[in-house]
Design a protein around this motif. Structure first.
Motif, PDB file in Angstrom:
ATOM      1  N   CYS A   1      -1.216   1.995  -2.099  1.00  0.00           N
ATOM      2  CA  CYS A   1      -0.595   0.679  -2.154  1.00  0.00           C
ATOM      3  C   CYS A   1      -0.036   0.147  -3.581  1.00  0.00           C
ATOM      4  O   CYS A   1       0.582  -0.742  -3.806  1.00  0.00           O
ATOM      5  CB  CYS A   1      -1.571  -0.060  -1.523  1.00  0.00           C
ATOM      6  SG  CYS A   1      -3.072  -0.655  -2.378  1.00  0.00           S
ATOM      7  N   GLY A   2      -0.931   0.832  -4.516  1.00  0.00           N
ATOM      8  CA  GLY A   2      -0.334   0.408  -6.077  1.00  0.00           C
ATOM      9  C   GLY A   2      -1.466  -1.086  -6.515  1.00  0.00           C
ATOM     10  O   GLY A   2      -0.998  -1.492  -7.475  1.00  0.00           O
TER      11      GLY A   2
ATOM     12  N   CYS B   1      -4.741  -2.067  -4.686  1.00  0.00           N
ATOM     13  CA  CYS B   1      -6.154  -2.243  -4.773  1.00  0.00           C
ATOM     14  C   CYS B   1      -6.905  -1.493  -6.033  1.00  0.00           C
ATOM     15  O   CYS B   1      -6.162  -0.972  -6.697  1.00  0.00           O
ATOM     16  CB  CYS B   1      -6.593  -1.172  -3.444  1.00  0.00           C
ATOM     17  SG  CYS B   1      -6.377   0.489  -3.885  1.00  0.00           S
TER      18      CYS B   1
ATOM     19  N   CYS C   1      -6.322   2.053  -6.732  1.00  0.00           N
ATOM     20  CA  CYS C   1      -4.831   2.341  -7.392  1.00  0.00           C
ATOM     21  C   CYS C   1      -4.711   1.781  -8.742  1.00  0.00           C
ATOM     22  O   CYS C   1      -4.555   2.478  -9.747  1.00  0.00           O
ATOM     23  CB  CYS C   1      -3.791   1.587  -6.499  1.00  0.00           C
ATOM     24  SG  CYS C   1      -3.407   2.500  -5.151  1.00  0.00           S
TER      25      CYS C   1
ATOM     26  N   CYS D   1      -6.601   5.565  -2.497  1.00  0.00           N
ATOM     27  CA  CYS D   1      -6.169   4.363  -2.402  1.00  0.00           C
ATOM     28  C   CYS D   1      -6.696   4.008  -0.946  1.00  0.00           C
ATOM     29  O   CYS D   1      -6.948   4.739  -0.065  1.00  0.00           O
ATOM     30  CB  CYS D   1      -4.768   4.273  -2.266  1.00  0.00           C
ATOM     31  SG  CYS D   1      -4.073   2.731  -1.484  1.00  0.00           S
TER      32      CYS D   1
HETATM   33 ZN    ZN Z   1      -4.020   1.204  -3.378  1.00  0.00          ZN
END
Ligand code: ZN
Ligand code: ZN
Length: 366
Positions: free
Chosen positions: A95-96, A98, A101, A109
């Motif tokens: 997801c970039g 959380c 990440c 992730c």
């Molecule tokens: Zn994530």
């Protein structure tokens, strides 16, 4: 309009249905690839047997290697990937956002997505591995150097990055390959074989591989890839193997053990073989296969480091491709492991893979 075939799974333990869909123009941000090689992974067999849940109908398969046929100019410019390039798809869509990440652990992730999650009836239809074409976000593509044979790359497409990621996490936790005298790899399946090659390339001199049958093709391959000794549990007891490993390294035991067997029983054995302050890498337990009794005091008294690892990141796929580019001597033995099937023969491919007939089952173009 041109069309392509997709092998659609409607549920566990049911035969695939091969459907035909039109090739639509590529959406922005995605590329369309024509199949070159797409491996059947152990995970796919778990899905077929109902041991791992996914939404159906689905086109599973996550080791797609293809030739880029269509991509928007802006995406080409941004990612350096062009029509005609051979690429490998990384299935993971972290997801970039959380905590995992953000701290650089995107392989784990908590909102992980996958590239092959789209329903085949929804345009552009081709999301998974077992089809003539594939549409994937350009950011999930890793370019292959032209001189790498796509079929050879396909053999360890997922086991390779899986093993590399486990070693990466080990190094992050203090593993120094230069300080490893004796390593043990439990299991000579695809992950174990690749791990053997990778550990050998890191300069580890003594690599003992625990296998079931010292003359089967996998075990012989492990030897070709860098195992210094095969310990065959069908020829001697596991107790004797553990004692033998404990006698190594001046009677200290193994510095490093890499679990690639998937058998829960291997875990207490691996802990037993390690020296004080040894490291145990455990990427192999990739399904719910039951519990096992362990002696937790061993973790304390031996001050063990036990490092789990699941999934991998783009950086591991890049490392996999770089490793293959640097080790041309491995190309022929690796390529020889592939058993090839066409998309329309997917059911035969799964039957043979499930029966253990092939070392690596790969779907290839007509
Ligand atoms: Zn994530
Ligand atoms: Zn896989």
């Amino acid at each position: 309009m041109k069309t392509g075939k997709v092998a659609v799974m409607s549920g566990p333990n049911r035969p695939f249905e091969v459907r035909e869909y039109p090739l639509l123009p590529v959406p922005e941000g995605m590329a369309r690839m024509k199949l070159l090689a797409s491996g059947v992974c152990g995970t796919d067999l778990h899905i077929m047997r109902g041991k791992l849940a996914v939404g159906f109908p689905a086109c599973i398969g996550h080791e797609f290697i293809g030739k880029v046929e269509d991509i928007h100019e802006a995406d080409s410019a941004k990612y350096g990937i062009n029509v005609g390039d051979n690429v490998i798809v990384d299935i993971a869509v972290p997801c970039g956002e959380c905590i995992l990440c953000k701290e650089g652990n995107d392989a784990n992730c908590v909102n992980m997505g996958v590239t092959n999650g789209g329903r085949p009836e929804v345009a552009p239809h081709f999301y998974g591995g077992f089809s003539d074409y594939n549409y994937t976000s350009v950011k999930n593509l890793v370019k292959l150097p032209e001189e790498l044979d796509p079929l050879m790359v396909g053999v360890f497409a997922c086991p390779g990055p899986t093993a590399i990621h486990a070693v990466r996490l080990g190094i992050k936790a203090g593993l120094d390959p230069a300080g490893v005298n004796v390593a043990v790899v439990q299991g000579a399946g695809p992950v174990g074989c690749f791990a053997t090659a990778y550990l050998a390339a890191l300069g580890i001199k003594e690599i003992l591989v625990i296998c079931g049958g010292a003359n089967d093709r996998r075990s012989l391959l492990a030897k070709q890839l860098g195992a210094t000794e095969l310990l065959d549990f069908t020829a001697q007891s596991m107790d004797d193997i553990v004692k033998y490993v404990q006698s190594k390294n001046g009677g200290l035991g193994a510095d490093l053990v890499f679990e690639a067997s998937g058998n829960p029983k291997a875990v207490p054995q691996g802990m037993d073989m390690l020296r004080n302050r040894g490291m145990y890498l455990v990427p192999g337990q990739y399904s719910q296969s039951g519990g096992i009794e362990i002696q937790p005091q061993m973790i304390t008294f031996k001050a063990l480091s036990i490092i789990g690892s699941s999934q991998y990141s783009m950086v591991d796929v890049h490392e996999y491709v770089k490793f293959l580019s640097e080790h041309t001597e491995l190309h022929n033995p690796i390529k020889g492991l592939a058993s090839c099937y066409k998309v329309e023969d997917i059911n035969k491919a799964f039957e043979d893979a499930g029966a253990g007939k092939n070392i690596k089952t790969v779907i290839v173009p007509e």
